[in-house]
Scaffold this motif. Structure first.
Motif, mmCIF file in Angstrom:
data_model
loop_
_atom_site.group_PDB
_atom_site.id
_atom_site.type_symbol
_atom_site.label_atom_id
_atom_site.label_comp_id
_atom_site.label_asym_id
_atom_site.label_seq_id
_atom_site.Cartn_x
_atom_site.Cartn_y
_atom_site.Cartn_z
ATOM 1 N N GLU A 444 -0.659 -3.340 -4.210
ATOM 2 C CA GLU A 444 0.257 -3.107 -2.718
ATOM 3 C C GLU A 444 -0.842 -3.019 -1.610
ATOM 4 O O GLU A 444 -1.031 -1.863 -1.277
ATOM 5 C CB GLU A 444 1.164 -1.804 -2.870
ATOM 6 N N ASP A 447 3.327 -5.059 2.971
ATOM 7 C CA ASP A 447 4.625 -5.644 2.346
ATOM 8 C C ASP A 447 4.737 -7.122 2.284
ATOM 9 O O ASP A 447 5.448 -7.848 1.699
ATOM 10 C CB ASP A 447 5.582 -5.200 3.810
ATOM 11 N N SER A 450 1.914 -8.045 -2.067
ATOM 12 C CA SER A 450 1.956 -6.912 -3.099
ATOM 13 C C SER A 450 3.124 -7.630 -4.412
ATOM 14 O O SER A 450 3.545 -8.352 -4.124
ATOM 15 C CB SER A 450 3.004 -5.612 -2.554
ATOM 16 N N GLN A 475 9.155 -7.455 1.299
ATOM 17 C CA GLN A 475 9.163 -7.010 -0.172
ATOM 18 C C GLN A 475 10.513 -7.398 -0.860
ATOM 19 O O GLN A 475 11.297 -6.555 -0.274
ATOM 20 C CB GLN A 475 8.500 -5.554 -0.274
ATOM 21 N N SER A 521 0.464 -11.917 -3.635
ATOM 22 C CA SER A 521 -0.316 -10.960 -4.155
ATOM 23 C C SER A 521 -1.592 -11.139 -4.384
ATOM 24 O O SER A 521 -1.950 -11.843 -5.521
ATOM 25 C CB SER A 521 0.472 -10.292 -5.193
ATOM 26 N N TYR A 531 -1.061 2.444 -3.092
ATOM 27 C CA TYR A 531 -0.954 3.124 -1.475
ATOM 28 C C TYR A 531 -1.674 4.348 -1.343
ATOM 29 O O TYR A 531 -2.576 4.392 -0.524
ATOM 30 C CB TYR A 531 0.631 3.275 -1.223
#
Length: 716
Positions: A444, A447, A450, A475, A521, A531
């Motif tokens: 992650e 947005d 990820s 996302q 990603s 995060y």
């Protein structure tokens, strides 16, 4: 690909089923629109002199392929009139069969986006094939006819036609129904998608016919011969008698073996039928019995939204969506069995729990609605009962505290059209404060960058899985249906195949949604952290894997505690078998070490989801231990690998020590024996040069009769 388990008696049947002893040449094919007409009228027509029945195959027109938007699943739908015919088989089907006729169910699109040409995977194609096969077996039908019309591909977020879908469906259905009839109404996208990856629809169907009424045009379905094709198409009441005679003449002169009549009505059709039969057989057609009228059936739909949850190894919860205020009958059985067991009769809830199951076993279940009449059965996706804590793996797992402890694999590029995450987790607790997130694994960065799996979010329960991937800088999120319980081991998996996001719990599909586009990603991949540390996972983890492809449900359910090598597109595999230390080795062979933070000896323990010591490791696997390629042979099962296999590559057949020796028989897909061998326990290299490319059935029977196992082998 799930393995096809079928009995020897079915294997040795011929690919083209024998018809009645009075078979006409050309074979007479008849469609009856059961919305308006009584199918029994097909048995009223005979040739005047010989007394032979005119129709050899009678098609029930038509059931539908519908789409369950809640579960993203095509399903077989029967309207009120098809339901009346099927559920009253003794009245409408068996009398025709007693006259030597084959009764076949036609499947047609229904404007919902579901069709034969847009299954996104073999798993999806096999699921629908299983529904068709179960329907044929339940109602005593003689086969399935495919008509690729009215699907409206793309509706409800479904995909467009692809090259592999129809071939996979037909192949899977033939494996399930080797002694039944499969026919193809030559029309629609399916007509231009008849081969893929060396496989041909024509290798698995028995007949095909022209769909353009009043014309003469032979379908091109290699390798079907003229004996299996009807170039003529007669629409009763709409094709003129003169054209009917012309089509019959061309059929006879061309040496074709099939003649198709569409839409037999409840009125006397002897004039038009005779216009064809006088040329085809040298006889007029006559009525042998009075024609029967038709009263429409009563509406009664089977429930949809079928899924299985709470798999414990010995029990499972069967779930469905309500249909009005009706009650339901529910049955289940092992996938390899033919007899159904009642789970509930006239139940008015939307779920039932079954018990007494065998761990790690495939099961089927079905359900019907009780109205003033009974609906047809709808068949749920096949499920695995779960391990019940008996499937083997390594000897240790890792415990994380939900605060300062986690693992980092460094940068991992998962961008592309497909990926999968899977692993075992045993949550100790769930986050009780906003944002209620417990991170399981993934990346992650932002947005727009990820791909991860976690528990909870600000707007969902903190004990439900959520799968998140970035597509087009947004996302996309999928939330599981099942809520997890603390201090319980779960196998969790999430997949994306370019068409749908899916979440599996204990090998069963729990949630899915349509989604297209490529995943973005590429960054730090972590286990137990995403995060920030306030979202760290609190609990135990084991057997964590990352794939750059979408796993099938079969792969997920059958390999929860081990990976069978070679493993295509396995990006990283952490077994957590170290039992100590601050790093976890990657056994995929890609060298992606997982470096642990905040961990000491107290984090390692022997509480594992799959107890060790009950799995046999083949000699070949032992020789590969140094590279981390732990090839395992499942106890009391032979194993073939690789499968599919290239004709130029050796096939390994691994026989468990439990059986000492046994007989291996290889059948081609026409049911003929290609070879037999006696095999001792251990790994055996099989020379494929004797076999041509195609599909085979491998059957192994142990000397002590403890095992009789059937597998499907594809040679490319």
């Amino acid at each position: 690909m799930k393995k096809a388990f079928i009995t020897l008696i079915l294997l040795i049947m011929h690919a083209i089923p024998a018809l009645n002893a009075q078979q006409l040449s050309p074979t007479g094919i008849c469609y009856v629109e059961v919305n308006n007409n009584n199918i029994l009228n097909a048995g009223s027509y005979k040739l005047q002199t010989s007394g032979k029945y005119l129709f050899n195959v009678v098609n029930i027109f038509a059931a539908n392929i519908n789409y369950d938007t809640a579960k993203n699943r095509p399903y077989l739908y029967c309207n009120n009139n098809v339901t009346k015919v099927l559920t009253n088989a003794d009245t409408y089907i068996k009398p025709l069969q007693a006259k030597g006729m084959k009764v076949v169910l036609t499947i047609l699109g229904n404007h919902q986006g579901a069709g034969f040409c847009n299954f996104p995977s073999r798993e999806a194609a096999k699921d629908f094939a299983q529904q068709l096969a179960q329907t044929v077996n339940t109602y005593g039908l003689d086969g399935i006819d495919f008509d690729d019309e009215y699907s409206d591909y793309g509706q409800n977020g479904t995909g467009q036609p692809n090259a592999s879908s129809f071939v996979m469906l037909i192949q899977e259905l033939k494996a399930l129904l080797p002694n039944k009839m499969i026919t193809f109404y030559y029309y629609g996208p399916a007509a231009s998608r008849l081969s893929w990856n060396g496989l041909r629809v024509g290798d698995y169907v028995n007949y095909s016919w022209n769909a353009m009424y009043g014309t003469f045009s032979a379908p091109n379905v290699p390798p079907l011969t003229n004996a299996q094709i009807s170039p003529a198409a007669v629409w009763m009441g709409n094709t003129s008698n003169a054209t009917t005679t012309s089509l019959a003449t061309q059929t006879k002169n061309g040496g074709y073996g099939v003649f198709m009549w569409y839409d037999l009505h409840g009125t006397n059709e002897t004039s038009q039928l005779s216009a064809g039969t006088q040329t085809l057989y040298g006889e007029q057609t006559v009525l042998s019995t009075a024609l029967q009228s038709w009263t429409a059936g009563t509406n009664c739909d089977a429930p949809i939204g079928l899924y299985t949850s709470n798999l414990t190894g010995t029990s499972a919860k069967l779930n469905w969506s309500a249909v009005g205020t009706n009650t339901y009958d529910v049955d289940y059985k092992p996938a390899s069995a033919t007899t159904w067991t009642s789970a509930a009769t006239a139940i008015n809830s939307t779920s039932v729990t079954i018990s007494g199951l065998t761990a790690n076993t495939e099961y089927d279940w079905r359900i019907r609605t009780n109205c003033s009449v009974k609906s047809t059965y709808i068949f749920a996706p096949r499920f695995n009962s779960g391990t019940g804590g008996t499937t083997p793996t390594g000897s240790s797992s890792l415990s994380l505290d939900g605060s300062t402890e986690s693992g980092s694999a460094g940068s991992l590029n998962l961008s592309g059209s497909a990926l999968s995450f899977e692993g075992w987790i045993k949550p100790s607790s769930f986050k009780s404060a906003s944002p209620y997130i417990s991170s399981v694994m993934g990346t992650e960065v932002s947005d727009s960058n990820s791909a991860f799996l976690r528990l909870g979010d600000a707007n969902i329960a903190n004990n439900k899985l959520q799968f998140v991937i970035s597509i087009n800088n947004v996302q996309q999120k999928l939330t599981a249906t099942t809520a997890l319980t603390a201090n319980t081991w779960y196998h969790v998996a999430a997949t994306y195949d370019g068409a749908a996001m899916k979440i599996y719990i204990n090998g069963a599909l729990d949630a899915s949604k349509s989604q297209t586009g490529n995943v973005s990603s590429n960054g730090a991949f972590n286990v137990g952290y995403l995060y920030n540390t306030s979202r760290n996972f609190n609990g135990k983890v084991d057997e964590v894997r990352v794939w750059k492809r979408a796993l099938s449900q079969t792969e997920i359910s059958q390999n929860r505690c081990n990976v069978v090598f070679p493993a295509t597109s396995l990006a990283a595999y952490w077994k957590f078998n170290e039992g100590s230390g601050s790093s976890v080795q990657d056994t995929s062979g890609n060298g992606v070490t997982l470096t642990l933070t905040g961990v000491d000896a107290s984090n390692w323990g022997t509480d594992i989801p799959c107890p060790a010591g009950t799995q046999k490791v083949s000699a070949n696997a032992k020789s590969q231990k140094a590279t981390g390629l732990d090839q395992v042979t499942t106890k009391k099962q032979i194993r073939l690998y690789p499968n599919p296999v290239s004709q130029s590559s050796p096939l390994t057949i691994s026989v468990p020590e439990e059986y000492n020796r046994g007989k291996l028989t290889i059948y081609n897909f026409n049911g003929r024996i290609a070879e037999t061998k006696i095999l001792q326990a251990g790994d055996h290299q099989y020379d494929l040069s004797k076999l041509s490319m195609g599909n085979y059935i491998i059957q192994f029977e142990s000397q002590n009769a403890d095992l009789k196992q059937t597998e499907k082998l594809i040679i490319k």
